[in-house]
Scaffold this motif. Structure first.
Motif, PDB file in Angstrom:
ATOM      1  N   SER A 151       0.596  -1.452   0.238  1.00 28.77           N
ATOM      2  CA  SER A 151       0.164   0.310   0.142  1.00 28.77           C
ATOM      3  C   SER A 151       0.741   1.198  -0.210  1.00 28.77           C
ATOM      4  O   SER A 151       0.302   2.272  -0.776  1.00 28.77           O
ATOM      5  CB  SER A 151      -1.300  -0.274   1.512  1.00 28.77           C
ATOM      6  OG  SER A 151      -1.941  -0.948   1.274  1.00 28.77           O
TER       7      SER A 151
ATOM      8  N   ILE B 223       0.643   4.739  -2.967  1.00 27.88           N
ATOM      9  CA  ILE B 223       0.716   6.145  -2.614  1.00 27.88           C
ATOM     10  C   ILE B 223       2.443   6.650  -3.260  1.00 27.88           C
ATOM     11  O   ILE B 223       2.179   7.814  -3.771  1.00 27.88           O
ATOM     12  CB  ILE B 223       1.394   6.546  -0.433  1.00 27.88           C
ATOM     13  CG1 ILE B 223      -0.425   6.093   0.218  1.00 27.88           C
ATOM     14  CG2 ILE B 223       1.406   7.918  -0.441  1.00 27.88           C
ATOM     15  CD1 ILE B 223      -0.791   5.521   0.848  1.00 27.88           C
TER      16      ILE B 223
ATOM     17  N   TYR C 291      -2.494  13.099  -0.161  1.00 26.68           N
ATOM     18  CA  TYR C 291      -1.536  12.379   1.103  1.00 26.68           C
ATOM     19  C   TYR C 291      -1.660  12.102   1.671  1.00 26.68           C
ATOM     20  O   TYR C 291      -1.726  10.680   2.339  1.00 26.68           O
ATOM     21  CB  TYR C 291       0.015  12.999   0.583  1.00 26.68           C
ATOM     22  CG  TYR C 291       0.831  12.074   0.610  1.00 26.68           C
ATOM     23  CD1 TYR C 291       1.714  12.072   0.243  1.00 26.68           C
ATOM     24  CD2 TYR C 291       1.393  12.596   1.991  1.00 26.68           C
ATOM     25  CE1 TYR C 291       2.767  10.646  -0.026  1.00 26.68           C
ATOM     26  CE2 TYR C 291       2.766  11.839   1.951  1.00 26.68           C
ATOM     27  CZ  TYR C 291       3.277  10.857   1.401  1.00 26.68           C
ATOM     28  OH  TYR C 291       4.624   9.773   1.661  1.00 26.68           O
TER      29      TYR C 291
ATOM     30  N   MET D  58      -4.453   9.589   1.798  1.00 28.21           N
ATOM     31  CA  MET D  58      -3.898   8.217   1.356  1.00 28.21           C
ATOM     32  C   MET D  58      -3.329   7.304   2.790  1.00 28.21           C
ATOM     33  O   MET D  58      -3.819   6.233   3.160  1.00 28.21           O
ATOM     34  CB  MET D  58      -3.074   8.164   0.732  1.00 28.21           C
ATOM     35  CG  MET D  58      -3.913   8.452  -1.354  1.00 28.21           C
ATOM     36  SD  MET D  58      -2.861   9.074  -2.202  1.00 28.21           S
ATOM     37  CE  MET D  58      -4.240   9.421  -3.603  1.00 28.21           C
TER      38      MET D  58
ATOM     39  N   ASN E 177      -5.464   6.354   5.357  1.00 24.66           N
ATOM     40  CA  ASN E 177      -6.808   4.954   4.556  1.00 24.66           C
ATOM     41  C   ASN E 177      -6.042   3.738   4.874  1.00 24.66           C
ATOM     42  O   ASN E 177      -6.440   2.656   5.472  1.00 24.66           O
ATOM     43  CB  ASN E 177      -6.584   5.133   3.460  1.00 24.66           C
ATOM     44  CG  ASN E 177      -8.040   6.425   2.907  1.00 24.66           C
ATOM     45  OD1 ASN E 177      -9.009   6.304   3.819  1.00 24.66           O
ATOM     46  ND2 ASN E 177      -7.877   6.052   1.893  1.00 24.66           N
TER      47      ASN E 177
ATOM     48  N   ASN F  85      -6.314   0.635  -0.589  1.00 24.63           N
ATOM     49  CA  ASN F  85      -6.229   0.415  -2.068  1.00 24.63           C
ATOM     50  C   ASN F  85      -7.133   2.151  -3.574  1.00 24.63           C
ATOM     51  O   ASN F  85      -6.695   2.323  -3.964  1.00 24.63           O
ATOM     52  CB  ASN F  85      -5.396  -0.464  -2.896  1.00 24.63           C
ATOM     53  CG  ASN F  85      -4.481  -0.919  -1.741  1.00 24.63           C
ATOM     54  OD1 ASN F  85      -3.330  -0.146  -1.246  1.00 24.63           O
ATOM     55  ND2 ASN F  85      -4.160  -2.146  -0.931  1.00 24.63           N
TER      56      ASN F  85
ATOM     57  N   ARG G 169      -9.799   3.108  -2.107  1.00 26.35           N
ATOM     58  CA  ARG G 169      -9.910   4.158  -1.551  1.00 26.35           C
ATOM     59  C   ARG G 169      -8.497   5.189  -2.198  1.00 26.35           C
ATOM     60  O   ARG G 169      -9.115   6.694  -2.728  1.00 26.35           O
ATOM     61  CB  ARG G 169     -10.560   4.550  -0.133  1.00 26.35           C
ATOM     62  CG  ARG G 169     -11.602   4.048   0.007  1.00 26.35           C
ATOM     63  CD  ARG G 169     -11.338   3.740   1.503  1.00 26.35           C
ATOM     64  NE  ARG G 169     -12.580   2.455   2.290  1.00 26.35           N
ATOM     65  CZ  ARG G 169     -13.796   2.901   2.882  1.00 26.35           C
ATOM     66  NH1 ARG G 169     -13.442   4.929   2.742  1.00 26.35           N
ATOM     67  NH2 ARG G 169     -14.686   2.349   3.627  1.00 26.35           N
ATOM     68  N   ASN G 170      -7.576   5.301  -2.180  1.00 27.75           N
ATOM     69  CA  ASN G 170      -6.731   6.106  -2.850  1.00 27.75           C
ATOM     70  C   ASN G 170      -6.397   5.710  -4.175  1.00 27.75           C
ATOM     71  O   ASN G 170      -6.072   6.809  -4.866  1.00 27.75           O
ATOM     72  CB  ASN G 170      -5.241   5.586  -2.197  1.00 27.75           C
ATOM     73  CG  ASN G 170      -5.371   5.643  -0.242  1.00 27.75           C
ATOM     74  OD1 ASN G 170      -6.030   6.119  -0.049  1.00 27.75           O
ATOM     75  ND2 ASN G 170      -4.167   4.591  -0.037  1.00 27.75           N
TER      76      ASN G 170
ATOM     77  N   LEU H 203      -8.866   8.549  -4.932  1.00 26.62           N
ATOM     78  CA  LEU H 203      -8.667   9.862  -4.552  1.00 26.62           C
ATOM     79  C   LEU H 203      -7.600  10.574  -5.449  1.00 26.62           C
ATOM     80  O   LEU H 203      -7.773  11.949  -6.167  1.00 26.62           O
ATOM     81  CB  LEU H 203      -7.724  10.246  -3.039  1.00 26.62           C
ATOM     82  CG  LEU H 203      -8.457   9.844  -2.254  1.00 26.62           C
ATOM     83  CD1 LEU H 203      -8.099   9.607  -0.883  1.00 26.62           C
ATOM     84  CD2 LEU H 203      -9.793  11.212  -1.912  1.00 26.62           C
ATOM     85  N   LEU H 204      -6.933   9.445  -6.109  1.00 26.96           N
ATOM     86  CA  LEU H 204      -5.724   9.765  -7.258  1.00 26.96           C
ATOM     87  C   LEU H 204      -6.233  10.130  -8.141  1.00 26.96           C
ATOM     88  O   LEU H 204      -6.529  11.553  -9.393  1.00 26.96           O
ATOM     89  CB  LEU H 204      -4.455   9.571  -7.925  1.00 26.96           C
ATOM     90  CG  LEU H 204      -4.164   9.506  -8.567  1.00 26.96           C
ATOM     91  CD1 LEU H 204      -2.571  10.501  -8.548  1.00 26.96           C
ATOM     92  CD2 LEU H 204      -3.032   8.440  -9.057  1.00 26.96           C
TER      93      LEU H 204
END
Length: 265
Positions: free
Chosen positions: A106, A110, A125, A128, A131, A155, A157-158, A161-162
């Motif tokens: 994970s 990031i 950031y 992330m 999470n 992962n 969720r991140n 976000l990106l």
């Protein structure tokens, strides 16, 4: 630069709140589309398109994060219970060691996401990392932690976000300005976020035919081959070549008489 990142951060988070999709269950890598064929409409799965206007670096990172997040969280399906899980849930079943490997996976995701042009906004950031911490902490609880890991999907969720951040960034690059959602003021896109025309990503990695077509060159003119003249039309031998050596004859007789000489043959 900091102001621009904050504006993009606000717009990205606002987009996630506005969309009614669940950021921990929707597939970040693929989507279903309606395809018409022979008068019938069918559902087909395809890779999600990259927002137009991003640089090659940003597009490459977005594809990489989307694909890895899908494999780690939703790569496998369960026909009996109707939910999906990935390598993250499988590796997490190993006590302690599995949780440590899952954490490293994970964090690597990031790290890849933070390599976009201009970097990530600090708040995104931090979200992330949060999470991942929540997912890692619940993984220590026996059995229950593994179930939470399957449904929490840090992962995924991140990745969303990106995706939201880069979508707003691509929109700002196309328009050439950023608009603050709170004040309505517009600012010019900073040079750190601008993309050169030659560095823009082409959708799905397909380049235009003009770029792929080789340059046309004029073929070199080849002179025609010379045809040898037939023997029947050959010119008669010159007199210089038919002349005999003075004082000699092929008949064996010397001109003007005289004794015979063997060399006259």
């Amino acid at each position: 630069m900091n102001v621009a990142l904050k504006i993009l951060e606000k717009k990205a988070l606002g987009k996630l709140r506005k969309d009614k999709r669940s950021i921990n269950s929707d597939n970040p890598y693929e989507e279903w589309v309606d395809v018409g064929k022979n008068g019938k409409t069918k559902r087909k799965k395809r890779e999600r398109p990259i927002p137009e206007g991003l640089s090659r670096n940003d597009a490459k990172i977005l594809r990489k994060v989307r694909k890895r997040a899908y494999r780690w969280d939703q790569g496998f399906g369960c026909c009996c219970f109707g939910f999906r899980f990935g390598w993250s849930a499988i590796i997490g079943l190993v006590p302690v060691v599995g949780d440590a490997i899952e954490l490293l996976m994970s964090l690597a995701l990031i790290k890849s996401a933070s390599k976009v042009d201009g970097g990530l906004p600090k708040r995104l950031y931090s979200m992330m990392v949060t999470n991942i911490i929540i997912d890692f902490a619940t993984g220590f609880v026996p059995l229950i932690g593994d179930l939470v890991d399957v449904f929490y999907r840090a992962n995924t969720r991140n990745a969303w976000l990106l995706d939201a951040y880069l979508s707003e960034k691509a929109k700002a690059l196309r328009e050439g300005a950023l608009q603050d959602p709170d004040t309505g003021n517009k600012i010019r896109v900073p040079s750190e976020l601008q993309v050169a025309p030659g560095d823009r990503d082409v959708e799905q990695g397909v380049e235009s035919m003009a770029m792929a077509e080789p340059a046309r060159s004029t073929p070199a003119v080849v002179p025609p081959a010379r045809t040898p003249a037939p023997r029947g039309n050959a010119p008669p031998p010159s007199a210089s070549r038919t002349a005999t050596t003075p004082g000699r004859s092929l008949t064996g007789q010397r001109p003007g008489g005289g004794p015979w000489d063997p060399r006259d043959r």
